[in-house]
Design a protein around this motif. Structure first.
Motif, PDB file in Angstrom:
ATOM      1  N   UNK A 149      -5.576   3.455   1.499  1.00 58.35           N
ATOM      2  CA  UNK A 149      -5.662   2.138   2.088  1.00 58.35           C
ATOM      3  C   UNK A 149      -5.896   1.007   1.124  1.00 58.35           C
ATOM      4  N   UNK A 150      -6.178  -0.149   1.722  1.00 55.32           N
ATOM      5  CA  UNK A 150      -6.442  -1.371   0.981  1.00 55.32           C
ATOM      6  C   UNK A 150      -7.856  -1.828   1.315  1.00 55.32           C
ATOM      7  N   UNK A 151      -8.135  -3.091   1.097  1.00 54.11           N
ATOM      8  CA  UNK A 151      -9.502  -3.601   1.172  1.00 54.11           C
ATOM      9  C   UNK A 151     -10.015  -3.849   2.583  1.00 54.11           C
ATOM     10  N   UNK A 152      -9.116  -3.908   3.563  1.00 51.77           N
ATOM     11  CA  UNK A 152      -9.448  -4.405   4.896  1.00 51.77           C
ATOM     12  C   UNK A 152     -10.658  -3.765   5.575  1.00 51.77           C
ATOM     13  N   UNK A 169       0.834  -1.202   0.000  1.00 52.15           N
ATOM     14  CA  UNK A 169       0.000   0.000   0.000  1.00 52.15           C
ATOM     15  C   UNK A 169       0.866   1.248   0.000  1.00 52.15           C
ATOM     16  N   UNK A 170       1.897   1.251   0.820  1.00 56.57           N
ATOM     17  CA  UNK A 170       2.805   2.392   0.895  1.00 56.57           C
ATOM     18  C   UNK A 170       3.480   2.631  -0.455  1.00 56.57           C
ATOM     19  N   UNK A 171       3.954   1.575  -1.087  1.00 52.72           N
ATOM     20  CA  UNK A 171       4.635   1.698  -2.379  1.00 52.72           C
ATOM     21  C   UNK A 171       3.711   2.254  -3.451  1.00 52.72           C
ATOM     22  N   UNK A 172       2.482   1.746  -3.493  1.00 51.47           N
ATOM     23  CA  UNK A 172       1.506   2.205  -4.481  1.00 51.47           C
ATOM     24  C   UNK A 172       1.212   3.688  -4.290  1.00 51.47           C
ATOM     25  N   UNK A 173       0.960   4.094  -3.059  1.00 56.09           N
ATOM     26  CA  UNK A 173       0.586   5.484  -2.801  1.00 56.09           C
ATOM     27  C   UNK A 173       1.734   6.446  -3.062  1.00 56.09           C
ATOM     28  N   UNK A 174       2.937   6.045  -2.749  1.00 58.09           N
ATOM     29  CA  UNK A 174       4.085   6.932  -2.963  1.00 58.09           C
ATOM     30  C   UNK A 174       4.510   6.957  -4.432  1.00 58.09           C
ATOM     31  N   UNK A 175       3.995   6.030  -5.225  1.00 58.73           N
ATOM     32  CA  UNK A 175       4.246   6.060  -6.661  1.00 58.73           C
ATOM     33  C   UNK A 175       3.251   6.956  -7.382  1.00 58.73           C
ATOM     34  N   UNK A 207     -11.876 -10.637  -8.269  1.00 55.00           N
ATOM     35  CA  UNK A 207     -11.726 -10.375  -6.837  1.00 55.00           C
ATOM     36  C   UNK A 207     -10.231 -10.289  -6.550  1.00 55.00           C
ATOM     37  N   UNK A 208      -9.898  -9.561  -5.510  1.00 60.72           N
ATOM     38  CA  UNK A 208      -8.508  -9.504  -5.096  1.00 60.72           C
ATOM     39  C   UNK A 208      -8.269  -8.304  -4.202  1.00 60.72           C
ATOM     40  N   UNK A 209      -7.158  -8.281  -3.498  1.00 61.69           N
ATOM     41  CA  UNK A 209      -6.824  -7.116  -2.683  1.00 61.69           C
ATOM     42  C   UNK A 209      -6.691  -5.892  -3.580  1.00 61.69           C
ATOM     43  N   UNK A 210      -7.067  -4.734  -3.063  1.00 63.54           N
ATOM     44  CA  UNK A 210      -7.009  -3.536  -3.896  1.00 63.54           C
ATOM     45  C   UNK A 210      -6.468  -2.350  -3.109  1.00 63.54           C
ATOM     46  N   UNK A 211      -6.148  -1.298  -3.828  1.00 60.86           N
ATOM     47  CA  UNK A 211      -5.617  -0.077  -3.234  1.00 60.86           C
ATOM     48  C   UNK A 211      -6.471   1.100  -3.667  1.00 60.86           C
TER      49      UNK A 211
END
Length: 330
Positions: free
Chosen positions: A89-92, A40-46, A245-249
């Motif tokens: 965030x993510x899916x949680x 999540x951190x990597x995706x957001x900082x990209x 389906x799958x985890x998402x950001x």
């Protein structure tokens, strides 16, 4: 009378000021649910530096970890609904109420952008006595509870994918818990377990190196990272009930955020998701770029929650019935 008129004009001007002001007028803060260096951190900082170019302001990102993302979610919810605090965030949170973790979830927020989705993959140790999904299921049925399948806990990708399979066929396996997909995939390579459902990006390099083999791509379309592997729905259309389906950001703001601010944020993150850097990062990690907002994003969230919550309920691990929460069965 002139004095009264001047006063009225001033009051109207002051009242109209915030609505007429250009957003943003100052830097924003981005609250990341997970720790530094994580997905999540990597995706957001990209993606965020490219969104900043459209916004004309900085987004100061802070990692607020803990409570499976609940700490960051509650913190963001406690801020003003003015568009200046973003939940990254993510899916949680979609499972907080079902798992009894929090009364606050994404129903209290508006999706600015759902950026990307992880693609589930089922992998096995190279010397496992089965080479395809059907052979895996058949072997498990012929050898009840002998096949060891890795898990990362209720609501995680591994347990959800296993629950999907069990919802469609008899799968008498033994689930072995691990603290994350990294340790589980390491255990798979050491033959401590036989099978592991994982996100494609975490397993693809080991697959290419021959350290594990693919049993199924749990998606509705092929993936460029594994061009020779067909999606599971090609041969098992029954999984269309749950997939994709799958985890998402995603990036979210508190409900009540002014439309002007939401529109500018949506425009900014849509541009960020289209950037070459972000696209390459997602491709390299095997994620499917989504880049959706508005009703499309809300529909995805609603379906994701419905599918996952009821799979957890049917597996006997939900703390609160989705029916009690008004979550419809898919």
């Amino acid at each position: 009378m002139k004095t009264l008129l001047r006063s009225a004009v001033c009051v109207l001007a002051l009242g109209a000021g915030p609505a007429m002001a250009d957003f943003p007028e100052r830097d924003l803060q981005g609250i990341i649910q997970w720790g530094a260096g994580g997905s999540t951190d990597t995706v957001m900082r990209s993606v965020t530096p490219h969104a900043e170019e459209v916004l004309g302001a900085d987004v100061v990102m802070t990692n607020r970890t803990g409570g499976v993302g609940a700490i960051a979610t509650k913190f963001t919810y406690a801020q003003k609904a003015d568009g200046y605090t973003l939940l990254m965030g993510a899916e949680n949170p979609l499972l907080y109420k079902v798992m009894g973790l929090s009364d606050i979830d994404y129903s209290d927020f508006v999706p600015v952008s759902l950026l990307a989705r992880g693609v589930p993959l089922i992998v096995a140790r190279p010397d496992a006595p089965f080479d395809t999904f059907d052979e895996f299921v058949a072997y498990a049925q012929e050898h009840p509870n002998e096949v060891k399948v890795g898990s990362t806990g209720p609501g995680g990708l591994a347990s959800t994918i296993t629950a999907m399979i069990k919802a469609k066929t008899d799968l008498p396996v033994t689930e072995v818990p691990y603290d994350g997909d990294g340790p589980a995939l390491t255990a798979l390579q050491g033959s401590a377990i036989d099978v592991m459902p994982a996100v494609l990006g975490a397993a693809v390099e080991q697959v290419k190196a021959g350290r594990m083999k693919v049993l199924a791509l749990m998606d509705v379309t092929a993936n460029d990272a594994l061009p020779d592997v067909a999606p599971i729905t090609d041969t098992h259309p029954e999984f269309n009930d749950y997939l994709p389906w799958g985890p998402f950001f995603g990036v979210f703001v508190k409900k009540g955020t002014p439309e002007e601010a939401l529109a500018k944020l949506t425009e900014a993150y849509a541009a960020g998701a289209q950037s070459e850097e972000f696209q390459k990062l997602m491709e390299g990690r095997g994620y499917a770029v989504m880049n959706i907002s508005g009703e499309e994003a809300q529909s995805f969230l609603t379906r994701w929650q419905s599918v996952t919550a009821w799979l957890l309920q049917d597996a006997g691990v939900a703390k609160v019935s989705p029916e009690e929460l008004g979550i419809p069965r898919p």
